[in-house]
Design a protein around this motif. Structure first.
Motif, PDB file in Angstrom:
ATOM      1  N   GLN A   1     -35.436 -11.033 -24.467  1.00 20.74           N
ATOM      2  CA  GLN A   1     -34.265 -10.613 -23.699  1.00 20.74           C
ATOM      3  C   GLN A   1     -34.637  -9.774 -22.484  1.00 20.74           C
ATOM      4  N   HIS A   2     -35.880  -9.305 -22.419  1.00 17.57           N
ATOM      5  CA  HIS A   2     -36.318  -8.505 -21.281  1.00 17.57           C
ATOM      6  C   HIS A   2     -37.193  -9.302 -20.325  1.00 17.57           C
ATOM      7  N   ALA A   3     -37.339 -10.593 -20.553  1.00 12.44           N
ATOM      8  CA  ALA A   3     -38.170 -11.426 -19.686  1.00 12.44           C
ATOM      9  C   ALA A   3     -37.337 -11.937 -18.518  1.00 12.44           C
ATOM     10  N   LEU A   4     -37.887 -11.845 -17.332  1.00 13.12           N
ATOM     11  CA  LEU A   4     -37.249 -12.371 -16.137  1.00 13.12           C
ATOM     12  C   LEU A   4     -37.865 -13.742 -15.870  1.00 13.12           C
ATOM     13  N   LEU A   5     -37.062 -14.781 -16.014  1.00 17.86           N
ATOM     14  CA  LEU A   5     -37.547 -16.142 -15.830  1.00 17.86           C
ATOM     15  C   LEU A   5     -37.362 -16.579 -14.391  1.00 17.86           C
ATOM     16  N   PHE A   6     -38.352 -17.271 -13.858  1.00 26.53           N
ATOM     17  CA  PHE A   6     -38.284 -17.816 -12.508  1.00 26.53           C
ATOM     18  C   PHE A   6     -38.850 -19.226 -12.549  1.00 26.53           C
ATOM     19  N   GLN A   7     -38.689 -19.962 -11.441  1.00 22.95           N
ATOM     20  CA  GLN A   7     -39.206 -21.316 -11.379  1.00 22.95           C
ATOM     21  C   GLN A   7     -40.412 -21.369 -10.446  1.00 22.95           C
ATOM     22  N   ARG A   8     -41.312 -22.304 -10.737  1.00 25.95           N
ATOM     23  CA  ARG A   8     -42.441 -22.581  -9.853  1.00 25.95           C
ATOM     24  C   ARG A   8     -42.472 -24.085  -9.617  1.00 25.95           C
TER      25      ARG A   8
END
Length: 128
Positions: free
Chosen positions: A18-25
């Protein structure tokens, strides 16, 4: 709460999901981006999700008095992976300055649904 789906890199060691910031590559050019459907560089749609380490630098910060009982800040944070995200930095709004190093506190604020950061250090002028 952000959930870690199959095929998504796990959050950094010791970081709850719940504390992970997900992004795309982008698979084709390697550009990192936040909440996009297409790559802004090559317009590719083959994006993979990754978890950010959560460390970054404040690039811009504003104090906002609208639609809130107390002043709050809205900041643009450049993360170490190379993408920029809009979020809030904890603490008095007037004490957040460009160049402050920050660490992700939570991936999603309960009210505004934006990442929340905390200052870990004074200004770091190396990224200017």
């Amino acid at each position: 709460m952000y959930l870690i789906a199959a095929g998504v890199d796990a959050p950094p060691h010791g970081t709850p999901a719940q504390h992970a910031l997900l992004f795309q590559r982008c698979h084709w050019c390697g550009t990192a981006m936040y909440q996009r459907l297409l790559c802004p560089v090559c317009a590719g749609s083959d994006l993979r999700s990754e978890a950010s380490t959560g460390t970054g630098v404040v690039r811009h910060s504003n104090v906002v008095h609208r639609n809130t009982p107390a002043a709050r800040n809205v900041s643009l944070i450049e993360l170490a992976e190379g993408f920029t995200v809009q979020g809030r930095v904890m603490g008095p709004p007037a004490t957040v300055h460009r160049g402050d190093r920050v660490q992700l506190a939570t991936a999603q604020d309960a009210i505004r649904r934006q990442p929340v950061f905390q200052i870990i250090d004074g200004p770091y002028r190396g990224w200017s």
